[in-house]
Design a protein around this motif. Structure first.
Motif, PDB file in Angstrom:
ATOM      1  N   ARG A 226      10.998  71.123  66.706  1.00 23.58           N
ATOM      2  CA  ARG A 226      10.373  72.245  66.011  1.00 23.58           C
ATOM      3  C   ARG A 226      11.484  73.234  65.678  1.00 23.58           C
ATOM      4  O   ARG A 226      12.391  73.442  66.489  1.00 23.58           O
ATOM      5  CB  ARG A 226       9.316  72.927  66.877  1.00 23.58           C
ATOM      6  N   ILE A 227      11.407  73.846  64.534  1.00 25.87           N
ATOM      7  CA  ILE A 227      12.472  74.742  64.094  1.00 25.87           C
ATOM      8  C   ILE A 227      12.028  76.188  64.261  1.00 25.87           C
ATOM      9  O   ILE A 227      11.020  76.618  63.690  1.00 25.87           O
ATOM     10  CB  ILE A 227      12.870  74.447  62.644  1.00 25.87           C
ATOM     11  N   GLY A 228      12.772  76.905  65.087  1.00 29.77           N
ATOM     12  CA  GLY A 228      12.495  78.314  65.315  1.00 29.77           C
ATOM     13  C   GLY A 228      13.469  79.182  64.539  1.00 29.77           C
ATOM     14  O   GLY A 228      14.318  78.691  63.783  1.00 29.77           O
ATOM     15  N   HIS A 229      13.370  80.483  64.757  1.00 27.49           N
ATOM     16  CA  HIS A 229      14.264  81.413  64.088  1.00 27.49           C
ATOM     17  C   HIS A 229      14.437  82.639  64.986  1.00 27.49           C
ATOM     18  O   HIS A 229      13.890  82.687  66.096  1.00 27.49           O
ATOM     19  CB  HIS A 229      13.726  81.799  62.711  1.00 27.49           C
ATOM     20  N   ALA A 230      15.193  83.587  64.532  1.00 27.98           N
ATOM     21  CA  ALA A 230      15.554  84.726  65.385  1.00 27.98           C
ATOM     22  C   ALA A 230      14.348  85.552  65.803  1.00 27.98           C
ATOM     23  O   ALA A 230      14.384  86.215  66.840  1.00 27.98           O
ATOM     24  CB  ALA A 230      16.573  85.611  64.665  1.00 27.98           C
ATOM     25  N   GLU A 231      13.274  85.518  65.042  1.00 30.42           N
ATOM     26  CA  GLU A 231      12.116  86.361  65.346  1.00 30.42           C
ATOM     27  C   GLU A 231      10.878  85.563  65.765  1.00 30.42           C
ATOM     28  O   GLU A 231       9.795  86.144  65.896  1.00 30.42           O
ATOM     29  CB  GLU A 231      11.776  87.234  64.133  1.00 30.42           C
ATOM     30  N   GLY A 232      11.020  84.266  65.967  1.00 31.26           N
ATOM     31  CA  GLY A 232       9.855  83.487  66.359  1.00 31.26           C
ATOM     32  C   GLY A 232      10.190  82.049  66.677  1.00 31.26           C
ATOM     33  O   GLY A 232      11.250  81.535  66.291  1.00 31.26           O
ATOM     34  N   PRO A 233       9.284  81.333  67.368  1.00 25.42           N
ATOM     35  CA  PRO A 233       9.543  79.965  67.788  1.00 25.42           C
ATOM     36  C   PRO A 233       9.205  78.914  66.740  1.00 25.42           C
ATOM     37  O   PRO A 233       9.392  77.723  66.981  1.00 25.42           O
ATOM     38  CB  PRO A 233       8.630  79.805  69.004  1.00 25.42           C
ATOM     39  N   GLN A 234       8.701  79.330  65.562  1.00 26.07           N
ATOM     40  CA  GLN A 234       8.312  78.336  64.566  1.00 26.07           C
ATOM     41  C   GLN A 234       8.338  78.945  63.172  1.00 26.07           C
ATOM     42  O   GLN A 234       7.668  79.946  62.920  1.00 26.07           O
ATOM     43  CB  GLN A 234       6.905  77.800  64.871  1.00 26.07           C
ATOM     44  N   VAL A 235       9.120  78.334  62.279  1.00 32.77           N
ATOM     45  CA  VAL A 235       9.075  78.755  60.879  1.00 32.77           C
ATOM     46  C   VAL A 235       7.757  78.289  60.272  1.00 32.77           C
ATOM     47  O   VAL A 235       7.117  77.349  60.766  1.00 32.77           O
ATOM     48  CB  VAL A 235      10.266  78.178  60.087  1.00 32.77           C
ATOM     49  N   ASN A 236       7.327  78.952  59.184  1.00 37.75           N
ATOM     50  CA  ASN A 236       6.038  78.581  58.602  1.00 37.75           C
ATOM     51  C   ASN A 236       6.068  77.223  57.916  1.00 37.75           C
ATOM     52  O   ASN A 236       5.074  76.494  57.922  1.00 37.75           O
ATOM     53  CB  ASN A 236       5.538  79.665  57.639  1.00 37.75           C
ATOM     54  N   ASP A 237       7.194  76.852  57.335  1.00 33.70           N
ATOM     55  CA  ASP A 237       7.360  75.523  56.746  1.00 33.70           C
ATOM     56  C   ASP A 237       8.850  75.256  56.625  1.00 33.70           C
ATOM     57  O   ASP A 237       9.549  75.973  55.899  1.00 33.70           O
ATOM     58  CB  ASP A 237       6.696  75.442  55.374  1.00 33.70           C
ATOM     59  N   PRO A 238       9.373  74.265  57.328  1.00 33.90           N
ATOM     60  CA  PRO A 238      10.826  74.039  57.328  1.00 33.90           C
ATOM     61  C   PRO A 238      11.362  73.582  55.979  1.00 33.90           C
ATOM     62  O   PRO A 238      12.569  73.583  55.768  1.00 33.90           O
ATOM     63  CB  PRO A 238      11.003  72.957  58.398  1.00 33.90           C
ATOM     64  N   ARG A 239      10.466  73.212  55.061  1.00 31.52           N
ATOM     65  CA  ARG A 239      10.899  72.777  53.738  1.00 31.52           C
ATOM     66  C   ARG A 239      11.126  73.945  52.792  1.00 31.52           C
ATOM     67  O   ARG A 239      11.656  73.776  51.694  1.00 31.52           O
ATOM     68  CB  ARG A 239       9.855  71.824  53.142  1.00 31.52           C
ATOM     69  N   ALA A 240      10.728  75.154  53.215  1.00 30.50           N
ATOM     70  CA  ALA A 240      10.887  76.342  52.375  1.00 30.50           C
ATOM     71  C   ALA A 240      12.347  76.796  52.395  1.00 30.50           C
ATOM     72  O   ALA A 240      12.981  76.830  53.454  1.00 30.50           O
ATOM     73  CB  ALA A 240       9.975  77.452  52.869  1.00 30.50           C
TER      74      ALA A 240
END
Length: 311
Positions: A226-240
């Motif tokens: 699962r791909i997270g980011h600096a402000e959360g554990p999950q991006v809304n869509d990794p293809r964006a």
């Protein structure tokens, strides 16, 4: 006002659906030249997190999508165990078990944890690929949390089963600098690498913690993709396209684990684990998911297989 809200929802849904045709391959790093080793094994599993049907329906869908198996919480009731094992056999699926406990009191928590892990490790119907532990709590003392590691190291050796501890918020390995201490103290500690949690906790893509990441990647036996980011554990869509930096960071970490396993002629397991709301961001008022959870996980599975399955 209601008309504007309906228009907003309709337009947002149409925009999200347009991403279905996008591909992670546009944003992941260029594929490195991996070591070729015929003994290397790649196993990709599906999550039942957010699936609303029966176990049989879930396993049937998993098989049709092309997964190798599933990761699922060890069922405590005998009837649920029988149902699970019957479905695994029917569809020819492998399995990894999740184990953990939730009691606030350490003694009660540790007792419940041991009972679940022991039952999963010693079941005589289907040996799991691994047991993934949601172990301890971030507010337990270091000495208390160490007992979870000690117990699983002993059980793993006794039952010849792989037991990993997940890098998960609220658990023992909730943050990179905390995990580093346990990894250095316990040379045989193996982990489930869900780095999205560390990104969230550290509010970064961990560029300032390379030494800890190197150590963690050497101990990784299972990956939650699962791909997270600096402000959360999950991006809304990794293809964006806005998540390109996060996508590249995660794949670069996974690449290093896969290369190590290819050099060793070993096995790596992945779980595609994009989750439902509230992990999945939603629209206001309706809580409509911004993306299709199942479709993202399937796309992730296909991307991982294409990238890593070649010998």
């Amino acid at each position: 006002m209601s008309h504007n809200r309906r228009t907003f929802i309709k337009q947002s849904g149409a925009l999200a659906s347009g991403l279905w045709m996008a591909s992670l391959e546009h944003y992941i790093p260029k594929q490195p030249k991996f070591t070729k080793n015929a003994d290397f094994k790649l196993i990709i599993l599906a999550t039942n997190w957010g699936f609303g049907g029966s176990v049989d329906e879930y396993c049937s869908k998993v098989r049709k999508e092309g997964y190798d198996g599933i990761e699922i919480w060890w069922p405590l009731e005998r009837a649920a165990q029988n149902e699970l094992f019957a479905s695994l056999k029917k569809y020819g699926l492998q399995v990894g078990f999740l184990c953990g406990a939730y009691q606030k009191n350490y003694a009660e928590h540790f007792t419940a944890f041991k009972e679940m892990v022991h039952a999963a490790a010693t079941n005589n119907i289907q040996k799991p690929l691994y047991i993934n532990c949601h172990s301890g709590k971030d507010y337990f003392t270091t000495e208390q949390n160490q007992t979870f590691i000690d117990y699983t190291l002993q059980l793993a050796k006794q039952e010849s089963v792989l037991i990993c501890h997940e890098t998960h918020r609220s658990r023992i390995l909730f943050a990179a600098p905390v995990a580093k201490t346990y990894l250095e103290k316990n040379p045989n500690l193996k982990i489930t690498f869900d780095v999205s949690h560390w990104c969230n906790v550290s509010e970064s893509l961990l560029s300032d913690q390379e030494e800890t990441l190197t150590l963690a990647l050497q101990r990784t036996e299972h990956i939650h993709a699962r791909i997270g980011h600096a402000e959360g554990p999950q991006v809304n869509d990794p293809r964006a396209p806005e998540w390109e930096d996060a996508v590249k960071a995660h794949f670069s970490w996974w690449d290093k684990v896969v290369e190590r396993k290819k050099l060793e002629g070993g096995r790596i397991t992945f779980l595609t684990e994009f989750g439902p709301p509230d992990y999945m961001p939603t629209l206001p008022y309706t809580r409509q998911p911004l993306s299709d959870q199942w479709a993202i996980n399937v796309h992730m599975m296909q991307t991982l297989r294409k990238r890593y399955s070649t010998t």
